[in-house]
Design a protein around this motif. Structure first.
Motif, PDB file in Angstrom:
ATOM      1  N   ARG A   1     -58.470 -26.670  21.595  1.00 17.92           N
ATOM      2  CA  ARG A   1     -57.350 -26.243  20.835  1.00 17.92           C
ATOM      3  C   ARG A   1     -56.739 -27.416  20.263  1.00 17.92           C
ATOM      4  NH1 ARG A   1     -52.477 -24.815  24.394  1.00 17.92           N
ATOM      5  NH2 ARG A   1     -52.468 -27.237  24.023  1.00 17.92           N
ATOM      6  N   ASP A   2     -56.406 -28.272  21.167  1.00 17.33           N
ATOM      7  CA  ASP A   2     -55.857 -29.578  20.513  1.00 17.33           C
ATOM      8  C   ASP A   2     -56.388 -30.426  19.313  1.00 17.33           C
ATOM      9  OD1 ASP A   2     -53.782 -29.040  22.385  1.00 17.33           O
ATOM     10  OD2 ASP A   2     -54.637 -30.663  23.825  1.00 17.33           O
ATOM     11  N   ALA A   3     -57.709 -30.504  19.288  1.00 19.49           N
ATOM     12  CA  ALA A   3     -58.766 -30.919  18.299  1.00 19.49           C
ATOM     13  C   ALA A   3     -58.298 -29.929  17.168  1.00 19.49           C
ATOM     14  CB  ALA A   3     -59.812 -30.997  18.742  1.00 19.49           C
ATOM     15  N   ILE A   4     -58.517 -28.693  17.035  1.00 15.52           N
ATOM     16  CA  ILE A   4     -58.212 -27.745  15.898  1.00 15.52           C
ATOM     17  C   ILE A   4     -56.858 -28.331  15.397  1.00 15.52           C
ATOM     18  CG2 ILE A   4     -58.102 -25.201  15.198  1.00 15.52           C
ATOM     19  CD1 ILE A   4     -60.158 -24.965  17.038  1.00 15.52           C
ATOM     20  N   LEU A   5     -55.698 -27.990  16.208  1.00  7.56           N
ATOM     21  CA  LEU A   5     -54.450 -28.145  15.876  1.00  7.56           C
ATOM     22  C   LEU A   5     -54.345 -29.475  15.091  1.00  7.56           C
ATOM     23  CD1 LEU A   5     -51.451 -27.258  15.616  1.00  7.56           C
ATOM     24  CD2 LEU A   5     -51.048 -28.245  17.963  1.00  7.56           C
ATOM     25  N   HIS A   6     -54.778 -30.746  15.560  1.00  8.59           N
ATOM     26  CA  HIS A   6     -54.755 -31.965  14.894  1.00  8.59           C
ATOM     27  C   HIS A   6     -55.357 -31.823  13.529  1.00  8.59           C
ATOM     28  CE1 HIS A   6     -54.663 -36.044  14.396  1.00  8.59           C
ATOM     29  NE2 HIS A   6     -55.963 -36.381  14.234  1.00  8.59           N
ATOM     30  N   GLN A   7     -56.556 -31.383  13.413  1.00  5.68           N
ATOM     31  CA  GLN A   7     -57.459 -31.211  12.083  1.00  5.68           C
ATOM     32  C   GLN A   7     -56.379 -30.500  11.253  1.00  5.68           C
ATOM     33  OE1 GLN A   7     -61.391 -29.971  12.505  1.00  5.68           O
ATOM     34  NE2 GLN A   7     -61.591 -30.900  14.504  1.00  5.68           N
ATOM     35  N   ILE A   8     -55.839 -29.212  11.528  1.00  5.29           N
ATOM     36  CA  ILE A   8     -54.901 -28.509  10.624  1.00  5.29           C
ATOM     37  C   ILE A   8     -53.679 -29.246  10.144  1.00  5.29           C
ATOM     38  CG2 ILE A   8     -53.552 -26.525  10.472  1.00  5.29           C
ATOM     39  CD1 ILE A   8     -55.129 -25.198  12.475  1.00  5.29           C
ATOM     40  N   GLU A   9     -53.002 -30.118  11.215  1.00  9.53           N
ATOM     41  CA  GLU A   9     -52.026 -31.072  10.798  1.00  9.53           C
ATOM     42  C   GLU A   9     -52.377 -31.850   9.714  1.00  9.53           C
ATOM     43  OE1 GLU A   9     -50.817 -32.563  14.710  1.00  9.53           O
ATOM     44  OE2 GLU A   9     -49.519 -30.886  15.264  1.00  9.53           O
ATOM     45  N   GLU A  10     -53.643 -32.488  10.031  1.00  2.00           N
ATOM     46  CA  GLU A  10     -54.106 -33.715   8.920  1.00  2.00           C
ATOM     47  C   GLU A  10     -54.374 -32.978   7.456  1.00  2.00           C
ATOM     48  OE1 GLU A  10     -54.570 -36.861   9.273  1.00  2.00           O
ATOM     49  OE2 GLU A  10     -53.598 -36.681  11.030  1.00  2.00           O
ATOM     50  N   MET A  11     -54.776 -31.809   7.441  1.00  2.00           N
ATOM     51  CA  MET A  11     -55.130 -31.210   6.421  1.00  2.00           C
ATOM     52  C   MET A  11     -53.826 -30.810   5.658  1.00  2.00           C
ATOM     53  SD  MET A  11     -57.932 -28.391   7.494  1.00  2.00           S
ATOM     54  CE  MET A  11     -57.802 -27.435   5.931  1.00  2.00           C
ATOM     55  N   LEU A  12     -52.522 -30.585   6.463  1.00  2.00           N
ATOM     56  CA  LEU A  12     -51.269 -30.060   5.778  1.00  2.00           C
ATOM     57  C   LEU A  12     -50.508 -31.285   5.285  1.00  2.00           C
ATOM     58  CD1 LEU A  12     -50.234 -26.909   7.955  1.00  2.00           C
ATOM     59  CD2 LEU A  12     -51.441 -26.933   5.753  1.00  2.00           C
ATOM     60  N   LYS A  13     -50.886 -32.377   5.865  1.00  2.00           N
ATOM     61  CA  LYS A  13     -50.157 -33.442   5.293  1.00  2.00           C
ATOM     62  C   LYS A  13     -50.080 -33.904   3.790  1.00  2.00           C
ATOM     63  CE  LYS A  13     -50.498 -36.220   9.554  1.00  2.00           C
ATOM     64  NZ  LYS A  13     -51.105 -37.670  10.050  1.00  2.00           N
ATOM     65  N   VAL A  14     -49.119 -34.122   3.211  1.00  2.00           N
ATOM     66  CA  VAL A  14     -48.798 -34.214   1.877  1.00  2.00           C
ATOM     67  C   VAL A  14     -48.748 -35.790   1.386  1.00  2.00           C
ATOM     68  CG1 VAL A  14     -47.481 -33.975  -0.223  1.00  2.00           C
ATOM     69  CG2 VAL A  14     -47.818 -32.078   1.444  1.00  2.00           C
TER      70      VAL A  14
ATOM     71  N   ARG B   1     -55.926 -16.764  13.804  1.00  2.00           N
ATOM     72  CA  ARG B   1     -55.540 -16.267  15.336  1.00  2.00           C
ATOM     73  C   ARG B   1     -56.916 -16.786  15.990  1.00  2.00           C
ATOM     74  NH1 ARG B   1     -54.612 -10.002  15.937  1.00  2.00           N
ATOM     75  NH2 ARG B   1     -56.622 -10.100  14.768  1.00  2.00           N
ATOM     76  N   LEU B   2     -56.675 -17.468  16.975  1.00  2.00           N
ATOM     77  CA  LEU B   2     -57.864 -17.964  18.013  1.00  2.00           C
ATOM     78  C   LEU B   2     -57.496 -17.844  19.402  1.00  2.00           C
ATOM     79  CD1 LEU B   2     -58.433 -21.202  16.128  1.00  2.00           C
ATOM     80  CD2 LEU B   2     -59.766 -19.028  15.949  1.00  2.00           C
ATOM     81  N   LYS B   3     -58.538 -17.441  20.190  1.00  2.00           N
ATOM     82  CA  LYS B   3     -58.170 -17.242  21.646  1.00  2.00           C
ATOM     83  C   LYS B   3     -59.443 -17.515  22.345  1.00  2.00           C
ATOM     84  CE  LYS B   3     -59.496 -12.479  21.901  1.00  2.00           C
ATOM     85  NZ  LYS B   3     -59.388 -11.079  22.423  1.00  2.00           N
ATOM     86  N   GLY B   4     -59.085 -18.018  23.815  1.00  2.00           N
ATOM     87  CA  GLY B   4     -60.382 -18.343  24.645  1.00  2.00           C
ATOM     88  C   GLY B   4     -60.521 -19.746  24.308  1.00  2.00           C
ATOM     89  N   LEU B   5     -59.982 -20.749  23.847  1.00  2.00           N
ATOM     90  CA  LEU B   5     -60.584 -22.060  23.572  1.00  2.00           C
ATOM     91  C   LEU B   5     -60.127 -22.869  24.810  1.00  2.00           C
ATOM     92  CD1 LEU B   5     -58.923 -22.466  20.034  1.00  2.00           C
ATOM     93  CD2 LEU B   5     -61.217 -21.939  20.346  1.00  2.00           C
ATOM     94  N   SER B   6     -60.953 -23.870  25.101  1.00  2.00           N
ATOM     95  CA  SER B   6     -60.508 -24.842  26.100  1.00  2.00           C
ATOM     96  C   SER B   6     -59.214 -25.775  25.409  1.00  2.00           C
ATOM     97  CB  SER B   6     -61.526 -25.989  26.371  1.00  2.00           C
ATOM     98  OG  SER B   6     -61.634 -26.742  25.168  1.00  2.00           O
ATOM     99  N   LYS B   7     -58.293 -26.423  26.419  1.00  2.00           N
ATOM    100  CA  LYS B   7     -57.166 -26.939  25.660  1.00  2.00           C
ATOM    101  C   LYS B   7     -57.651 -28.087  24.879  1.00  2.00           C
ATOM    102  CE  LYS B   7     -53.133 -29.449  27.569  1.00  2.00           C
ATOM    103  NZ  LYS B   7     -53.150 -30.683  26.443  1.00  2.00           N
ATOM    104  N   ASP B   8     -58.720 -28.877  25.103  1.00  2.00           N
ATOM    105  CA  ASP B   8     -59.213 -29.948  24.314  1.00  2.00           C
ATOM    106  C   ASP B   8     -59.681 -29.492  23.022  1.00  2.00           C
ATOM    107  OD1 ASP B   8     -58.731 -31.844  26.305  1.00  2.00           O
ATOM    108  OD2 ASP B   8     -60.679 -31.965  26.838  1.00  2.00           O
TER     109      ASP B   8
END
Length: 352
Positions: free
Chosen positions: A339-352, A330-337
């Motif tokens: 947030r998007d950067a964190i989301l991209h990193q999570i997506e990369e980590m979950l790639k099989v 759970r994260l809040k108060g992030l800037s859009k940039d």
């Protein structure tokens, strides 16, 4: 009820451009605009007395400024100061404003910022107001946390912009507006400072205070209720803004009124340990449940581990693990940039 003298003082010197009223925040934005539009003068580190005037043209230093107060103009002409100019001031000349919107400063947050300042130096200037009654000293208008961290880092000077504001509600409102934009102003800061405003008769009622802050009266009423709590109790909640907003703190305040400090501290620990909701705490306050009971809904799973997440020294959320196969971020108060950067990193980590 007649407005207080303090409130009249706030209205006595409005900032206007033609027919358009300007707020203290507008003025600060205009000052920052000057800093960005003009080349920054060279700053000399290590000064320990009055700041040397930085080389500027005579026209820059003496040109009249719209709505400038007489005291500020006399000060800046004496110092050769250009509005918006960044200078270095000795830290020992900086003092807290009696109208500082912040009251609570977390030691861990100050320590983290001190480490950052020791490594990278001060990147953003604070804003100060001359104390005309004590030449050579300045009140902090914005940047109290940076001042504390610079002292923690054993620095001797601070980069500052000297602004033209009266010490009072206008300087308070400037700091308050900026803190709200940064999401660093807490209900506990409001509770202590607003209660002091009322106790010191700066305002005759919570309605008058709400009107001058541009807030709903109920918001002020809740904060004043929380302000009745001992600071020892508030300190336990200040460090967890994700769990103790105004509604939760209000319920804790009601519980304290009925049960006292020791029982309230135990309740706060229970709220954190069992992740109680505001509604569940309200039930405890009303006597429908006790702090020893577990009023959580059936089937709600208790997390096994919790990791608090901080960005730039500020708590922004947490990561919890449940059982052997579940994670909750759970994260809040992030800037859009961000947030998007964190989301991209999570997506990369979950790639099989």
């Amino acid at each position: 009820m007649k407005p207080s003298q303090f409130a009249k003082g706030f209205q006595a010197r409005p900032d206007t451009t033609s027919s358009e009223k300007r707020t203290a925040l507008d003025r600060l934005n205009a000052i920052d605009g000057l800093v960005q539009d003009k080349p920054k003068a060279r700053e000399t580190a290590g000064r320990s007395s009055q700041p040397e005037p930085i080389a500027v043209t005579t026209d820059d230093a003496t040109s009249p400024v719209e709505n400038e107060s007489a005291e500020y103009r006399a000060w800046r002409l004496e110092q050769g100061y250009r509005p918006g100019q960044i200078i270095e001031l000795p830290l020992k000349a900086i003092k807290a404003s009696p109208f500082n919107p912040r009251h609570f400063y977390l030691k861990t947050s100050i320590a983290e910022l001190a480490v950052n300042l020791a490594k990278q130096g001060q990147q953003q200037a604070i804003h100060v107001i001359p104390d005309y009654a004590a030449p050579g000293s300045y009140y902090v208008s914005d940047g109290g946390r940076r001042v504390r961290a610079l002292k923690e880092a054993n620095k001797e000077v601070v980069k500052a912009i000297v602004v033209d504001l009266p010490i009072g509600l206008e300087s308070y409102k400037l700091g308050y507006d900026l803190n709200v934009q940064r999401d660093s102003q807490t209900v506990f800061d409001n509770a202590v400072v607003w209660k002091r405003f009322i106790d010191d008769k700066h305002f005759q009622s919570q309605r008058e205070l709400a009107d001058h802050l541009g807030l709903d009266e109920s918001t002020v009423a809740v904060a004043l209720s929380i302000g009745k709590l001992p600071e020892s109790v508030m300190h336990e909640m200040v460090a967890r803004p994700d769990r103790f907003g105004s509604n939760m703190a209000y319920q804790v305040g009601r519980y304290h009124g009925a049960r006292g400090t020791d029982a309230t501290l135990r309740l706060i620990n229970r709220i954190l340990a069992d992740d109680l909701s505001t509604r569940q705490v309200a039930d405890i306050v009303k006597g429908r449940a006790t702090p020893q009971e577990s009023p959580k809904p059936a089937g709600r799973q208790r997390y096994a581990q919790r990791l608090e997440i901080k960005l730039d020294g500020m708590a922004v959320g947490d990561l919890k693990s449940y059982g052997d196969d579940r994670l909750e971020l759970r994260l809040k108060g992030l800037s859009k940039d961000r947030r998007d950067a964190i989301l991209h990193q999570i997506e990369e980590m979950l790639k099989v």
